[in-house]
Structures are given as C-alpha cells and as structure tokens.
Scaffold this motif. Structure first.
Motif, PDB file in Angstrom:
ATOM      1  N   MET A   1       0.766  -1.196  -0.105  1.00  0.00           N
ATOM      2  CA  MET A   1       0.127   0.145  -0.100  1.00  0.00           C
ATOM      3  C   MET A   1       0.870   1.332   0.017  1.00  0.00           C
ATOM      4  SD  MET A   1      -3.044   0.945   2.664  1.00  0.00           S
ATOM      5  CE  MET A   1      -3.963  -0.454   2.401  1.00  0.00           C
TER       6      MET A   1
ATOM      7  N   ALA B   1      -1.820   5.855   0.183  1.00  0.00           N
ATOM      8  CA  ALA B   1      -3.152   5.080   0.419  1.00  0.00           C
ATOM      9  C   ALA B   1      -3.341   4.610   1.925  1.00  0.00           C
ATOM     10  CB  ALA B   1      -2.785   3.661  -0.600  1.00  0.00           C
ATOM     11  N   LYS B   2      -2.368   5.066   2.567  1.00  0.00           N
ATOM     12  CA  LYS B   2      -2.603   4.825   4.023  1.00  0.00           C
ATOM     13  C   LYS B   2      -3.849   5.548   4.473  1.00  0.00           C
ATOM     14  CE  LYS B   2       2.299   4.591   5.829  1.00  0.00           C
ATOM     15  NZ  LYS B   2       3.373   5.515   5.983  1.00  0.00           N
ATOM     16  N   PRO B   3      -4.534   4.861   5.303  1.00  0.00           N
ATOM     17  CA  PRO B   3      -6.021   5.437   5.692  1.00  0.00           C
ATOM     18  C   PRO B   3      -5.896   6.443   6.767  1.00  0.00           C
ATOM     19  CG  PRO B   3      -5.506   3.244   6.869  1.00  0.00           C
ATOM     20  CD  PRO B   3      -4.313   3.352   5.864  1.00  0.00           C
TER      21      PRO B   3
ATOM     22  N   ARG C   1      -8.308  -4.822   7.064  1.00  0.00           N
ATOM     23  CA  ARG C   1      -7.287  -3.830   7.474  1.00  0.00           C
ATOM     24  C   ARG C   1      -6.285  -4.609   8.402  1.00  0.00           C
ATOM     25  NH1 ARG C   1      -8.831   1.553   6.558  1.00  0.00           N
ATOM     26  NH2 ARG C   1      -8.171   1.487   4.358  1.00  0.00           N
TER      27      ARG C   1
ATOM     28  N   ASN D   1      -9.160   8.090   0.469  1.00  0.00           N
ATOM     29  CA  ASN D   1      -7.943   8.058   1.461  1.00  0.00           C
ATOM     30  C   ASN D   1      -8.548   7.323   2.874  1.00  0.00           C
ATOM     31  OD1 ASN D   1      -5.844   9.294   0.130  1.00  0.00           O
ATOM     32  ND2 ASN D   1      -6.391  11.245   0.838  1.00  0.00           N
TER      33      ASN D   1
ATOM     34  N   GLY E   1      -8.417   3.810   2.259  1.00  0.00           N
ATOM     35  CA  GLY E   1      -7.155   3.173   1.931  1.00  0.00           C
ATOM     36  C   GLY E   1      -7.267   2.902   0.369  1.00  0.00           C
TER      37      GLY E   1
END
Lengths: 168, 168
Positions: free
Chosen positions: A1, A5-7, A42, B84, B87
């Motif tokens: 990722m 793309a880090k949530p 996740r 975002n 993700g």
DNA sequence: CCGTGTTTGATATAGTGGATAACAATTATC
DNA sequence: GATAATTGTTATCCACTATATCAAACACGG
C-alpha cells in the motif's frame, strides 16, 4: 500500500489556515468501525506488511513462506496436494513453484509410482532459508504481535480466527 | 475461491482403494496453524465470502458497501477524502465511483468553493439500498458471526483487530 | 496581475492474485 | 484396449493494487 493509500491517520499537510480548532475535521468512520470484515481486512494488510518487512532480508512473501513450511512438514507430496492445502489453484501454483525452484529452495522430482506427478522437496538451501525465516518470523514478527496483544490475547485471537476460518 | 481451491478439508473423491484406515493421509498444516497472518487471511476470505453471499440480492461488494456507509456518515466530502479514508488510491476510486453512480446510488457534484473537487452524496436510491444492505448485514452476516463467537467473543475479536489495524 | 507550485479528478499502464478452459502425458477402470 | 480421470502446464481473463502523467483549478509570493 503506497503512502498515499494509508488510511484515516493521514493529516494532509495543506491548509494551515485551519489553525487551532477545526483542522478540516476528520472523516468519520461511523458504522464501518463495527464491521468485522472491514477491520479484519485492515488488520490482515497490516500483518502481511509487517511480515514482508521482517522477512525482507530473505526475500520471502507470506505465500512462499507457507509453501516452504508445508514442504518441510510434508515431504514427498505433489503439487496438487500442497496447492490444495494452501487454497492455491494448481495453475497459479506453477509459477510460484517455478520461482522457488529457480532460487534453489525446492525441487520437483518425477514420482516413480505415478509419473504424472511431481514430488516436492526442500533443497538443502531451502531448509537453511526456512530455518532463518522461522527465526525472523518468531523473533521479530510474532514477537511484535505478542507485545501488542499479550501472549494470551494472541492465543485468543488465533483461536477465534481459526474458528472462523474452519467453521464459518 | 473456487471449489478446487478449498483448503485442507477436501477429501478427494479418488482412490477408494484406501478403504478404512489410511485414507491417503491428510497434509499436515504444521506450524502454519500458529502463524497469525495465515489464519488471519483465511478468516478474512471466509468473512468476505459470507458478506458477498448475504448481500448478494443487492449486488454490493464489501468495498462498495463501505463507500456507501462512508458517504452516509460524511455528506459533502470529495473523492480524495473518501478514498483516503478507505485506503483506496484515487485513481482506483474513479471506476468504483463510476459503477456506483451508473447504478444511481450516488452522485458527483462540482463543489462551489473548489471547482476542482467533486462533492459526493448518496442518492435517494442510494439511501434506500444502503438501508436494506445494513439490514442484511446485521441480520444475516454479523448475526452468523455472533452465533459462532458469542457477542462478547465478537467484541473481543473486533477490539484486537482494531488494535492491530491502528497500532501495529 | 503573473508565474510557479500544488491539488483534484481522471487516464493509461503495469503488476499481482485469483479463476476457468484446454492440452499432452499418464494412469485408472471397465 | 477403449474410455474416462488425473497431473502439471499454458493461455487467458478478471479484480485489485500501484505509479506516472495530464488538464483544470486553486494557492501564493513577487
């Protein structure tokens, strides 16, 4: 990722205008944080990411590591048996094996009984790499999980996930 | 996962020769059953599979459902913010949204403040479908997990997975 | 106001994992 | 010995992920 793309936790560096209080307000997860499937995925991504990082010096993916583990525990099996056990389709297992064999970690040997099938075995180097990988996984990867969840927490988690994987 | 990909539990219909005792001996998982990442992934696949099955009448994938949930909880956000949070990379979010919008579940509206960005909102149909999906998820999907783990087990599992997802 | 840099949505593209169909070689079965 | 089934393999397709790039729009310093 990728980084982008880090949530959630990504505080975008823009708009210092929202000085103190507001801070552009974070997006609310809402009921998503109670969806087991969402959190499960996740967590799985995080664990795989850490696994990859911990075993990076040996250049092994989770899938490759699981193949080596199975070959060690089940010498003399053929491709179909190993692939089925891991939930990998035979066609997709071919290139995975090609990669391991090209790195001299395992070998395909034609079976004498059934000349259609390939008996799979770890090479000497395969055994050595697996041993080093195991050490890395235990000392770095699983150790970090133990630290986060506690030994009993980790056991409880493993038990519930196993139950889902087998009985759900 | 296709039938042929189902792990372990597949007793191949061949070789009735191994009548009673032997039964061709199952492949040993060995240390694999203690690898958290392995069991985690297996459980995740099972949960997603069940989700897909439970919500099949509405034709929603886990990803699509999570988008609808987020749009409901965060009206007025743009694509970047929603992507975002989940993700998902912005480029990959475009076709996901295209699909939802083509089914009239959500709409993109050009923002008045910032004419670059698209404000996302659920349509009437989107709200209705989401409501029905929620009911299915709660009454069928999560209910089945509750049955398997117990309410407190499910809570404990959720808590540990959340911890991994956020702090690992 | 102008020019530089940034952000947003979008496109193209590549890589990976998963899935099906089909094939040659081999084995099983009748 | 003819037919069917199995094994490894190839080709191919689809979904998801990842990167680079682009035009349009905005931000900001000069």
């Amino acid at each position: 990722m990728a980084d982008s793309a880090k949530p959630v936790s990504r505080r975008e560096g823009r708009k210092e205008a929202a000085v103190a209080a507001d801070e552009t307000q974070a997006v609310q997860l809402g009921e998503l944080s109670d969806l087991l499937g969402y959190v499960l995925k996740r967590a799985q991504l995080k664990v795989f990411e850490d696994f990859l990082h911990c075993v990076a010096p040996l250049q092994l993916t989770p899938a490759q590591f699981s193949v080596l583990l199975l070959l060690d525990a089940n010498p003399g099996r053929n491709q179909t048996e190993i692939a089925n056990t891991l939930g990998i389709l035979r066609p997709n297992f071919v290139s995975l094996l090609d990669s391991l064999e090209s790195r001299d970690l395992c070998t395909r040997v034609r079976s004498a009984n059934d000349r259609r099938s390939h008996i799979l075995m770890l090479t000497e180097k395969g055994h050595a790499v697996l041993a080093r990988a195991k050490k890395l996984v235990v000392s770095k990867h699983e150790a970090r999980l133990n630290e986060l969840l506690g030994p009993d927490g980790r056991e409880a988690l493993l038990a519930m996930l196993t139950k889902i994987a087998e009985e759900f």
